[in-house]
Motif scaffolding. Structure first.
Motif, PDB file in Angstrom:
ATOM      1  N   SER A 176       0.835  -1.206   0.000  1.00 39.96           N
ATOM      2  CA  SER A 176       0.000   0.000   0.000  1.00 39.96           C
ATOM      3  C   SER A 176       0.867   1.251   0.000  1.00 39.96           C
ATOM      4  N   VAL A 177       1.952   1.225   0.755  1.00 39.20           N
ATOM      5  CA  VAL A 177       2.891   2.354   0.760  1.00 39.20           C
ATOM      6  C   VAL A 177       3.527   2.489  -0.622  1.00 39.20           C
ATOM      7  N   ARG A 178       3.802   1.368  -1.268  1.00 41.32           N
ATOM      8  CA  ARG A 178       4.380   1.420  -2.617  1.00 41.32           C
ATOM      9  C   ARG A 178       3.421   2.075  -3.608  1.00 41.32           C
ATOM     10  N   VAL A 179       2.142   1.704  -3.537  1.00 42.80           N
ATOM     11  CA  VAL A 179       1.154   2.309  -4.427  1.00 42.80           C
ATOM     12  C   VAL A 179       1.058   3.808  -4.159  1.00 42.80           C
ATOM     13  N   ALA A 180       1.093   4.192  -2.875  1.00 37.21           N
ATOM     14  CA  ALA A 180       1.059   5.618  -2.533  1.00 37.21           C
ATOM     15  C   ALA A 180       2.278   6.338  -3.100  1.00 37.21           C
ATOM     16  N   CYS A 181       3.452   5.725  -3.022  1.00 37.82           N
ATOM     17  CA  CYS A 181       4.662   6.328  -3.597  1.00 37.82           C
ATOM     18  C   CYS A 181       4.520   6.505  -5.099  1.00 37.82           C
ATOM     19  N   PHE A 182       3.970   5.499  -5.768  1.00 42.29           N
ATOM     20  CA  PHE A 182       3.801   5.586  -7.214  1.00 42.29           C
ATOM     21  C   PHE A 182       2.833   6.706  -7.591  1.00 42.29           C
ATOM     22  N   VAL A 183       1.713   6.790  -6.870  1.00 37.64           N
ATOM     23  CA  VAL A 183       0.731   7.835  -7.160  1.00 37.64           C
ATOM     24  C   VAL A 183       1.326   9.212  -6.881  1.00 37.64           C
ATOM     25  N   LEU A 184       2.018   9.366  -5.760  1.00 39.36           N
ATOM     26  CA  LEU A 184       2.622  10.655  -5.426  1.00 39.36           C
ATOM     27  C   LEU A 184       3.709  11.038  -6.434  1.00 39.36           C
ATOM     28  N   MET A 185       4.430  10.062  -6.948  1.00 41.30           N
ATOM     29  CA  MET A 185       5.464  10.335  -7.936  1.00 41.30           C
ATOM     30  C   MET A 185       4.859  10.962  -9.194  1.00 41.30           C
ATOM     31  N   VAL A 186       3.680  10.499  -9.573  1.00 38.10           N
ATOM     32  CA  VAL A 186       3.048  10.999 -10.791  1.00 38.10           C
ATOM     33  C   VAL A 186       2.279  12.292 -10.532  1.00 38.10           C
ATOM     34  N   VAL A 187       1.621  12.400  -9.380  1.00 43.19           N
ATOM     35  CA  VAL A 187       0.691  13.497  -9.132  1.00 43.19           C
ATOM     36  C   VAL A 187       1.375  14.768  -8.637  1.00 43.19           C
ATOM     37  N   VAL A 188       2.354  14.650  -7.762  1.00 43.22           N
ATOM     38  CA  VAL A 188       2.954  15.832  -7.139  1.00 43.22           C
ATOM     39  C   VAL A 188       3.801  16.576  -8.174  1.00 43.22           C
ATOM     40  N   THR A 189       3.461  17.852  -8.355  1.00 45.41           N
ATOM     41  CA  THR A 189       4.227  18.713  -9.273  1.00 45.41           C
ATOM     42  C   THR A 189       4.613  19.979  -8.531  1.00 45.41           C
TER      43      THR A 189
END
Length: 116
Positions: A33-46
């Motif tokens: 779950s932390v990995r999925v959060a990292c992946f989403v944050l990697m794409v979303v945070v600008t």
């Protein structure tokens, strides 16, 4: 030679396989779950910056760590096996003598006269 005998404790038994599997699955689920959060944050945070690389590193490394951590045994309760013989008395207890009388059991003859 006298040795001290202590009774075996039920709390010294290892965990049940079902409980051990549940704990491992929970650890794996949390890390993924932390990995999925990292992946989403990697794409979303600008705007993208050094933290993007940190999120990417988390998304790449966490699957390996999740498998390793989930498969590591807890190590508790896995002491040496306790022999059940240690709780047996050193010498057999004195037994009662067998009864002196003999008991005979016989079936009635099915072709003979009725005992009524």
């Amino acid at each position: 030679m006298k040795t001290s005998h202590t009774p075996q404790s039920a709390t010294s038994l290892p965990r049940a396989p079902r409980d051990e599997a549940h704990t491992r699955m929970t650890k794996y689920f949390v890390m993924m779950s932390v990995r999925v959060a990292c992946f989403v944050l990697m794409v979303v945070v600008t705007p993208y910056g050094w933290y993007t690389w940190l999120f990417a590193l988390g998304a790449i490394i966490l699957p390996y760590l999740a498998v390793v951590v989930a498969n590591v045994s807890s190590g508790r309760g896995q002491g040496g096996a306790v022999s059940p013989e240690r709780s047996l008395p050193a010498a057999p207890a004195a037994s009662t003598p067998p009864p002196s009388g003999v008991i005979r059991i016989q079936e009635s003859d099915p072709t003979g006269p009725d005992p009524q």
